[in-house]
Design an enzyme around this catalytic site. Structure first.
Site, mmCIF file in Angstrom:
data_model
loop_
_atom_site.group_PDB
_atom_site.id
_atom_site.type_symbol
_atom_site.label_atom_id
_atom_site.label_comp_id
_atom_site.label_asym_id
_atom_site.label_seq_id
_atom_site.Cartn_x
_atom_site.Cartn_y
_atom_site.Cartn_z
ATOM 1 N N ASN A 39 0.718 -1.223 -0.313
ATOM 2 C CA ASN A 39 -0.159 0.013 0.034
ATOM 3 C C ASN A 39 1.075 1.298 0.185
ATOM 4 O OD1 ASN A 39 -1.732 2.181 0.398
ATOM 5 N ND2 ASN A 39 -2.604 1.048 2.434
ATOM 6 N N ARG A 83 -2.735 -2.004 -3.106
ATOM 7 C CA ARG A 83 -3.838 -1.042 -3.009
ATOM 8 C C ARG A 83 -3.845 0.158 -3.979
ATOM 9 N NH1 ARG A 83 -6.139 1.105 2.628
ATOM 10 N NH2 ARG A 83 -7.958 2.290 1.833
ATOM 11 N N HIS A 136 -13.102 2.903 0.319
ATOM 12 C CA HIS A 136 -13.080 1.982 1.379
ATOM 13 C C HIS A 136 -13.810 0.779 0.695
ATOM 14 C CE1 HIS A 136 -13.057 5.313 4.543
ATOM 15 N NE2 HIS A 136 -11.839 4.813 4.399
ATOM 16 N N ARG A 164 -11.964 15.824 8.160
ATOM 17 C CA ARG A 164 -12.690 16.023 7.088
ATOM 18 C C ARG A 164 -13.946 16.323 7.147
ATOM 19 N NH1 ARG A 164 -11.260 10.806 3.469
ATOM 20 N NH2 ARG A 164 -9.319 10.575 5.012
ATOM 21 N N GLU A 170 -8.342 -5.533 4.799
ATOM 22 C CA GLU A 170 -8.265 -5.015 3.638
ATOM 23 C C GLU A 170 -7.064 -5.740 2.785
ATOM 24 O OE1 GLU A 170 -8.721 -0.987 5.152
ATOM 25 O OE2 GLU A 170 -9.497 -0.359 3.189
#
Ligand code: AMP
Length: 403
Positions: free
Chosen positions: A7, A92, A181, A242, A385
């Site tokens: 990743n 990823r 996601h 965020r 993941e």
């Protein structure tokens, strides 16, 4: 068969080595602060629980990946004898646009497309592409697979993904909801269904990935039909820094009244808002919960806004699917915060959502946290993941199509 999962972020590379025989993780780690002073490698060998940390000047990703390969074959901390043991590398990749509805083997054409999609994910895709190129240089001939954060949401219909802007912005520039996601939402939905001994295809599931970034997905008959993140990962729930959903007119209001430019507004919405912006304390939910417990009013407000908005999405997605059978909480906050889970479903008994406060005290473990009689099951499922990426990679190099 050993598979390496990478990743590659803007200044870090996370990695895991899987033995696909039993899907065990042999080693995992992170190279951090790439291109910044104080870069280091943090490597863990799972068997024997050994850990190795080393500060080293790592100016770029190419050097970072070489450092990872170096430690993987290290005599003391390595988990393979030679790099030949790595049969494939799974990456990823943040954005697959409309071009990649599923994971794929990466050849020249796919790499070019991933680079081209940097236009939609300028902070992520260039680094993902860079990782692929570097591995190709060091291990030519080893198959590489890309697993996209967006793919799972490509099943959404136009009513869910087209924004009510002039249509040409979608047609000409690809401005639409993509969602992110995806790997996590898909994994936890499947895992929860498996635990309940049901088929994911027979369920209406709402998955809540609540981490530093947060998103919620409506999964009907195994397919994502709507998700809260949109054109970028800024839309939707309140996150660490965020803002999530706000009235877009606030942006033009700030432009006019404060004369702020795009970069300043971008920074405000992505880095200074959310839990941090509301509380003025921290972007980390542990700090927020601690401060709220001590009576800090704005920390409490940050929790209240976060949970109220999660609740509204649960209601909206139950409506979108014509009901809900299962709620699944995952990621840092979803797996660990009993406060957020409890408050997010408070008052939803009319939908058949009934949480068991005692069972809900669980942290970081797979658990069912609804009361026995609850028509809607509530589960906590730790996300994984990397395992999904490893599984997809193995499937694709064995000639099956990706998910
Ligand atoms: P992630 O992005 O999935 O790594 O999640 C990061 C978020 O999870 C941060 O806001 C952490 O504070 C939060 N988190 C991790 N552990 C806990 C915990 N024990 N209680 C509350 N929040 C936690």
């Amino acid at each position: 068969m050993k598979i390496l999962v990478l990743n590659c972020g803007s200044s870090s590379i996370k990695y895991q080595v899987f033995d696909m025989g039993d899907e065990s993780v042999l080693a995992k780690g992170i190279v951090e602060r790439i291109g910044i002073e104080g870069s280091f490698l943090d490597h863990k060998v799972l068997q024997g629980e050994q850990e190795f940390k080393q500060e080293e000047d790592i100016p770029d990703h190419s050097r970072g990946i070489k450092v990872v390969f170096g430690i993987l074959v290290d005599e003391k901390f390595g988990v393979i004898k030679s790099l030949d043991e790595i049969k494939a590398v799974g990456h990823r990749v943040a954005h697959g646009g409309e071009y990649f509805p599923r994971s794929t083997m990466v050849g020249d054409e796919e790499l070019r497309k991933i680079e081209e999609l940097s236009r939609l994910a300028p902070l992520h895709n260039p680094h993902n592409a860079n990782g692929i190129k570097t591995v190709k240089e060091i291990l030519p001939g080893v198959p590489q697979v890309a697993v996209f954060d967006t793919s799972f949401h490509q099943s959404m219909e136009k009513a869910a993904y087209v924004y009510p802007l002039p249509y040409k912005f979608y047609e000409e520039m690809g401005v639409r909801r993509y969602g992110f996601h995806g790997t996590s939402h898909k994994y936890v939905a499947q895992k929860a269904a498996e635990i309940l001994q049901k088929r994911v295809e027979d369920l209406k599931i709402i998955t809540l990935h609540l981490g530093n970034g947060a998103s919620v997905t409506a999964i009907k008959n195994g397919k994502s039909i709507d998700t809260s993140m949109g054109f970028t990962p800024l839309e939707g729930l309140v996150m660490g820094t965020r803002c999530g959903d706000i009235d877009p007119a606030i942006i033009t209001f700030l432009q006019k009244n404060k004369e702020w430019d795009a970069e300043k507004i971008d920074n405000l919405l992505n880095k200074e808002s959310g839990l941090l912006g509301i509380s003025g304390i921290s972007s980390d939910s542990r700090d927020i919960e601690e401060a709220a417990a001590k009576g800090e009013k704005r920390a409490q407000l940050a929790i209240d806004i976060t949970c109220f908005r999660i609740k509204k999405y649960i209601g909206a997605y139950a409506a979108a699917m014509g009901g809900v059978d299962l709620l699944v909480f995952t990621a840092g906050i979803g797996e660990n915060s009993s406060i957020v889970r409890e408050k997010a479903v408070e008052g939803l008994e009319f939908l058949g959502i009934k949480i068991d406060k005692e069972k809900n005290s669980v942290r970081g473990q797979l658990a069912e946290v609804s009361i026995k009689e609850s028509p809607v099951k509530i589960m906590v499922v730790p996300t994984d993941e990397e395992l999904v990426i490893a599984r997809d990679t193995a499937k694709i190099i064995n000639g099956f199509s990706g998910s």
